[in-house]
Motif scaffolding. Structure first.
Motif, short mmCIF file in Angstrom:
data_model
loop_
_atom_site.label_atom_id
_atom_site.label_comp_id
_atom_site.label_asym_id
_atom_site.label_seq_id
_atom_site.Cartn_x
_atom_site.Cartn_y
_atom_site.Cartn_z
N TYR A 310 -7.30 1.62 10.69
CA TYR A 310 -6.96 2.88 10.02
C TYR A 310 -6.12 2.65 8.76
CZ TYR A 310 -8.68 5.61 13.95
OH TYR A 310 -9.50 6.20 14.89
N MET A 311 -6.47 3.39 7.72
CA MET A 311 -5.69 3.37 6.49
C MET A 311 -4.43 4.23 6.63
SD MET A 311 -6.92 4.27 2.60
CE MET A 311 -5.77 4.18 1.21
N TRP A 312 -4.52 5.31 7.43
CA TRP A 312 -3.41 6.25 7.56
C TRP A 312 -2.92 6.28 9.00
CZ3 TRP A 312 -1.89 7.55 2.91
CH2 TRP A 312 -2.83 7.59 1.87
N TRP A 313 -1.61 6.26 9.15
CA TRP A 313 -1.02 6.37 10.48
C TRP A 313 -1.02 7.83 10.96
CZ3 TRP A 313 0.05 4.62 14.97
CH2 TRP A 313 1.03 5.20 15.77
N ASP A 314 -0.58 8.76 10.08
CA ASP A 314 -0.58 10.16 10.45
C ASP A 314 -1.04 10.99 9.25
OD1 ASP A 314 1.62 10.31 8.74
OD2 ASP A 314 3.09 10.61 10.33
N GLU A 315 -0.66 12.25 9.21
CA GLU A 315 -1.17 13.16 8.19
C GLU A 315 -0.62 12.89 6.79
OE1 GLU A 315 0.27 16.57 10.14
OE2 GLU A 315 -1.43 16.75 11.51
N LEU A 316 0.38 12.02 6.70
CA LEU A 316 0.99 11.75 5.40
C LEU A 316 1.25 10.26 5.15
CD1 LEU A 316 2.41 12.72 2.79
CD2 LEU A 316 4.51 13.01 4.16
N HIS A 317 1.50 9.48 6.19
CA HIS A 317 2.00 8.12 6.01
C HIS A 317 0.92 7.06 6.18
CE1 HIS A 317 5.60 10.49 7.09
NE2 HIS A 317 6.17 9.73 6.16
N PRO A 318 0.96 6.03 5.34
CA PRO A 318 0.03 4.90 5.50
C PRO A 318 0.25 4.18 6.82
CG PRO A 318 1.11 4.86 3.35
CD PRO A 318 1.84 5.87 4.18
N SER A 319 -0.76 3.47 7.26
CA SER A 319 -0.68 2.72 8.51
C SER A 319 0.05 1.40 8.31
CB SER A 319 -2.08 2.45 9.04
OG SER A 319 -2.75 1.53 8.19
N GLU A 320 0.35 0.74 9.41
CA GLU A 320 0.98 -0.57 9.33
C GLU A 320 0.06 -1.58 8.66
OE1 GLU A 320 3.31 -3.77 12.26
OE2 GLU A 320 2.46 -1.93 13.08
N GLN A 321 -1.24 -1.47 8.92
CA GLN A 321 -2.18 -2.39 8.29
C GLN A 321 -2.23 -2.16 6.78
OE1 GLN A 321 -3.62 -5.00 9.20
NE2 GLN A 321 -5.25 -5.36 7.74
N THR A 322 -2.18 -0.92 6.35
CA THR A 322 -2.09 -0.63 4.92
C THR A 322 -0.83 -1.26 4.34
OG1 THR A 322 -3.32 1.45 5.12
CG2 THR A 322 -1.87 1.22 3.21
N GLY A 323 0.26 -1.20 5.11
CA GLY A 323 1.50 -1.83 4.67
C GLY A 323 1.39 -3.33 4.54
N ARG A 324 0.68 -3.97 5.47
CA ARG A 324 0.46 -5.42 5.36
C ARG A 324 -0.29 -5.74 4.07
NH1 ARG A 324 -1.39 -4.87 10.82
NH2 ARG A 324 0.15 -5.55 12.35
N ASN A 325 -1.30 -4.93 3.79
CA ASN A 325 -2.09 -5.15 2.56
C ASN A 325 -1.22 -4.96 1.32
OD1 ASN A 325 -4.46 -5.54 4.10
ND2 ASN A 325 -4.93 -3.36 4.08
N LEU A 326 -0.38 -3.92 1.34
CA LEU A 326 0.52 -3.66 0.21
C LEU A 326 1.50 -4.82 0.04
CD1 LEU A 326 1.79 -1.93 -2.00
CD2 LEU A 326 3.04 -0.69 -0.21
#
Length: 340
Positions: A310-326
């Motif tokens: 998942y790219m998004w954790w909830d309705e507003l925040h990025p997921s942890e995996q998106t954070g790893r990529n960032l």
């Protein structure tokens, strides 16, 4: 046959070596300011009555989780670059509570900066001050703006009287000037992400946990947030260039195109998301079935094995995996290898 350098040529060569050493100096510390997109545990600490003091250390899972459901991206940045992380971001923060006051949360320009001073600046009760960090060995990263333009601010027309987007941009730039006056010399400003891709700012008018009521016009919000994000990013980017020129070599401020990087992940999800189900960039892992009841959040969440899809954790925040990529891309940025 040997050749000797004349005085001028020798001086040019010497200056070149010195300049090279400055550019390639080892970065050991990262200082971060921002909101819930960066905060690991400071907001929770404040809410629990344990206000962060000097040298506050982040609390990581399983004792506490961030707005991405787990470890926040600065944690991974520290791992990838072997950096010491000083994370002053607080969930819910804005650049200045004087401009876009959401609550009494420490903002970037004053409250969070005061933590930095407490940890790293010695003033001895006089006008003289000493920065304890080596300016050549640390970078300041500012990643804020989501709350400034969002719900209870610009998108809902709740910003302060006579407050405009240029005021919000100037707040970030002036914060850099204040940190520069304290002795910091290397900065990265993150752009806002494409918030129109989140469920909160989608073209749906359905209630969400972050805006359960009153009813809103999703189509208007979707278009408005698109324009707000692009406008603030444009003003900020131009300001970063101006500031870099203003310092004339006495400091360096770079622009990180977080918007473009998020678009890249959104458009090529298979390259970035590798959980146990197909990559998903439109839904979210964390579910809140009843937008009026926080207690039900978590019912129907994706499984731990599915999270990295998942790219998004909830309705507003990025997921942890998106954070790893960032974090991986930011590490490349610090090394001078990122196109963003």
């Amino acid at each position: 046959m040997t050749m000797s350098l004349g005085r001028s040529a020798w001086l040019i060569a010497f200056v070149g070596v010195v300049a090279l050493k400055v550019v390639t100096a080892r970065i050991t510390d990262i200082v971060l300011f921002g909101d819930s997109y960066t905060d690991q545990s400071r907001a929770h600490s404040i809410a629990n009555g344990t206000y962060p003091g000097k040298d506050y250390k982040e609390v990581y899972p399983p004792a506490d989780t961030a707005a991405d459901g787990g470890f926040q991206w600065p944690f991974y940045l520290g791992l990838y670059g072997n950096y010491t992380i000083w994370n002053y971001a607080v969930g819910g923060a804005v650049c200045s509570n004087k401009l876009t006051p959401l609550s009494d949360i420490p903002d970037v320009s004053s409250g969070q900066q005061a933590w930095f001073v407490q940890d790293h600046v010695v003033r001895n009760g006089t006008s003289h001050q000493k920065l304890l960090l080596d300016p050549a060995s640390f970078i300041v990263i500012i990643f804020v703006g989501t709350n400034d333009v969002g719900v209870n601010s610009f998108v809902t027309n709740d910003q302060g009287t006579n407050v405009s987007l240029p005021n919000v941009a100037d707040c970030q730039l002036d914060t850099l000037r204040q940190l520069h006056a304290l002795g910091a010399r290397q900065f990265i400003v993150n752009s806002l992400v494409p918030l129109q891709l989140t469920r909160l700012y989608s073209d749906s008018s359905d209630p969400t946990i972050y805006y359960p009521s009153p009813p809103h016009n999703g189509t208007v919000w979707h278009r408005t947030i698109f324009n707000l994000v692009h406008s603030l990013n444009r003003i900020l980017r131009d300001g970063v260039r101006t500031l870099d020129t203003e310092w004339g070599g006495g400091g360096s401020v770079q622009w990180f195109d977080t918007y473009g990087f998020f678009e890249e992940m959104y458009n090529h999800p298979a390259r970035y998301f590798n959980g146990s189900v197909p990559a998903n960039v439109t839904g979210q892992c964390h579910q809140c079935p009843d937008p009026d009841d926080w207690r039900q959040c978590g019912i129907g969440d994706c499984t731990p094995d599915e999270r990295d899809s998942y790219m998004w954790w909830d309705e507003l925040h990025p997921s942890e995996q998106t954070g790893r990529n960032l974090a991986a891309e930011m590490h490349r940025k610090i090394e001078g290898k990122s196109k963003y």
